[in-house]
Design an enzyme around this catalytic site. Structure first.
Site, PDB file in Angstrom:
ATOM      1  CD1 TRP B 106     -17.207  28.467  70.403  1.00 32.76           C
ATOM      2  CD2 TRP B 106     -18.069  26.545  69.686  1.00 32.76           C
ATOM      3  NE1 TRP B 106     -18.152  28.765  69.489  1.00 32.76           N
ATOM      4  CE2 TRP B 106     -18.707  27.607  69.036  1.00 32.76           C
ATOM      5  CE3 TRP B 106     -18.437  25.230  69.412  1.00 32.76           C
ATOM      6  CZ2 TRP B 106     -19.711  27.393  68.102  1.00 32.76           C
ATOM      7  CZ3 TRP B 106     -19.438  25.021  68.481  1.00 32.76           C
ATOM      8  CH2 TRP B 106     -20.065  26.092  67.845  1.00 32.76           C
ATOM      9  CG  ASP B 125     -15.058  35.276  71.480  1.00 32.19           C
ATOM     10  OD1 ASP B 125     -15.458  35.004  70.345  1.00 32.19           O
ATOM     11  OD2 ASP B 125     -15.662  34.991  72.523  1.00 32.19           O
TER      12      ASP B 125
END
Lengths: 391, 180
Positions: B106, B125
């Site tokens: 995101w 991540d």
């Protein structure tokens, strides 16, 4: 005076003699030795008290070791715990109190390997697993929210939010203990029950997806409502609470947005109302925290964790809990918290307790929910406590 | 599912470049693939100081940590939520050894005070091991709830199409482009 007589005459010598005599007497009064303790004794719990609380903990530093901790609010006693796997969100308590459902994720090698998702069923008195239901390995991994998993109003179906990032809801038959199916909820997240066979999810555009089920757990209707929230202007948090036939959501800007459940299973926006006065809004008072709202249905009261800060502080803890009469939309109490609060919960009984925890702390605080009086604090509760759940 | 990851990355970049942050939110609607976020601790903005290099100077003015990648105050971290990979053996753009960077992501829009520009920042991540445990940072500028995933930092984006599946380790903060 002989040397011997002189020695006995000294005060110190007299004390020694008295001690020796006392020793002989004490020897006669020693109780019998303790019996050997039995091996294998394990405590069972009585039926749940309404003042017990489950502290869910996703153990952020070691996410494979999720936990749920059970404490008694009346005395602060730690009653026991459950080990609940990777990325744990929350327990769901059966309506009849006979089982504890726990959506869980496991990897075959701890933090790698094959992923398996299950709903583990625990005996609430032995805190031991009594069965499990394998579910699709797509349970959402996110900051724990109450909307991650809920039971329908009659307790028949357990609804579990999935995110892969495709969105759907797994339906588990909590009566037959079998997987019932999966309902696609594209663009909409989490589960908010509205009846024995219905729930809604919140959609990214501010509308709701109203889903109705049949007795086998399959969707019979999926209807998108009109937009109820302005996500761009002032989004409501996903941290709503249910009171009777309405869900109460609060926006970042401290405005309440009720969602009313109609008798025919529809969803309507209720009258919005502010948690703050214009002066308080100017001072940037707003709700914050992970579980920032709580409610007591009998008292018709809403509890909100409040703090001062900008819109980006909507997850920050607060040192105040403000209490509102939902019938009048009026604040009736301001509770100064002993410690920063990020999660609150109120017990369901007529003499309710208010529990408070914070993900950055391991202290659980207990208050009288009607007077706001602090009752006790319990230390060393978990690692990163998230959601508080009461029977 | 590599095609999906590549598609997601491309879609995110394209849309983020051509729209404002709020416009991005409105236009993407229910199309979620290609967005991301990371696990968070919601109140950890202050926690970073304990083990980052950005601790306040005793008795002095608050230091400017906006250019320190190991500080929570680093300009790219305006909407991050998780452990900073720069404190975990990686950097703000690279994952630590033995982990895998999630391709889905995101994006946030952060202001760089050094050049006065706003940038689209992608918080990929790093996945496949237990949490790093160092330099926890949570900032929530324009963060949205879970029902608007593409701007919410409350999801663990090591899940889904990532080969590493769920285990979350730390978060990076990659520049995607100058925000327009």
């Amino acid at each position: 005076m002989t040397m011997k007589a002189s020695a006995f005459a000294r005060p110190g010598s007299i004390a020694v003699a008295l001690l020796l005599a006392l020793g002989y007497l004490t020897a006669w009064a020693v109780p019998p030795p303790l019996p050997a303790d039995p091996l294998g004794t394990v405590v069972s719990l009585p039926p749940a008290s309404p003042h017990w609380v489950w502290v869910n903990d996703f153990v952020f530093p070691h996410m494979a070791d999720g936990q749920a901790l059970l404490l008694d609010g009346d005395n602060g006693h730690f009653l026991g715990m459950l080990s609940t796997g990777y990325g744990f969100s929350r327990l769901v308590l059966a309506k009849d109190g006979k089982l504890v459902f726990s959506p869980e994720t496991y990897f075959s090698r701890g933090t790698r390997g094959t992923r398996t998702d299950v709903v583990t069923m625990y005996d609430p008195t032995r805190l031991a697993p009594v069965g499990e239901i394998t579910i699709p390995p797509k349970r959402s991994s996110n900051m724990p929210m109450m909307g991650d998993a809920e039971l329908t109003d009659d307790g028949r179906f357990l609804l579990i939010y999935n995110f892969t990032p495709a969105q759907s809801v797994t339906v588990v038959d909590a009566q037959s203990h079998k997987l019932a199916g999966e309902i696609e909820t594209a663009g909409c997240a989490l589960v908010y029950p509205t009846g024995p066979r219905s729930f809604f999810s919140i959609c990214a555009d501010g509308s709701l997806l109203n889903v109705h089920l049949d007795n086998s757990g399959r969707a019979t209707a999926r209807v998108r409502t009109a937009r109820m929230f302005d996500v761009a202007k002032d989004p409501v948090t996903e941290k709503g609470v249910r009171i009777g036939d309405a869900w109460q959501f609060v926006s970042y800007g401290a405005v309440m947005y009720p969602v009313e459940i109609t008798k025919d299973g529809g969803l309507l926006p209720g009258t919005t109302w502010p948690l703050v006065t214009p002066a308080e809004r100017a001072e940037q008072w707003r709700p914050g925290g992970l579980q920032q709202l709580a409610a007591h249905t009998g008292l018709n009261r809403l509890y909100a964790i409040m703090h001062r800060g900008g819109p980006e502080t909507h997850k920050d803890p607060g040192k105040d809990v403000w209490v509102y009469d939902l019938a009048r939309h009026a604040r009736i109490q301001q509770i100064a918290m002993k410690n920063p609060s990020g999660s609150i919960q109120v017990t369901r009984d007529p003499q309710p307790l208010l529990f408070s925890a914070c993900i950055e702390s391991t202290t659980l605080d207990v208050y009288d929910a009607t007077t706001g009086a602090w009752l006790r604090s319990v230390q060393n509760v978990g690692t990163t406590p998230t959601l508080l759940i009461t029977p | 599912m590599r095609w999906l990851d590549s598609f997601a990355e491309s879609s995110t970049r394209t849309m983020a470049n051509r729209t404002s942050r709020r416009g991005f939110l409105g236009s993407i609607g229910a199309f979620l693939i290609g967005t991301s976020a990371q696990l968070l601790l919601p109140v950890a903005r202050g926690a970073h100081a304990a083990d980052s290099q950005g601790a306040a100077k005793p008795g002095g003015a608050k230091p400017d940590n906006s250019q320190d990648p190991t500080s929570c105050e680093y300009w790219r971290h305006c909407a991050i939520d998780g452990y900073l990979c720069g404190c975990c053996g990686g950097s703000q753009t690279a994952c630590p050894p033995g982990t895998e960077q999630s391709a889905v992501t995101w994006v946030g829009t952060c202001h760089n005070p050094a050049d006065g520009r706003d940038y689209v920042v992608s918080y990929n991540d790093c996945c496949g091991k237990s949490t790093c445990g160092r330099c926890l940072c949570n900032r929530n500028e324009r963060d949205t709830p879970l029902y608007a995933p593409f701007e919410s930092n409350d999801y663990n984006w090591c899940s889904g199409s990532s080969k590493a599946n769920i285990p979350y380790h730390c978060s990076t903060a990659r520049i995607v482009a100058v925000a327009k």
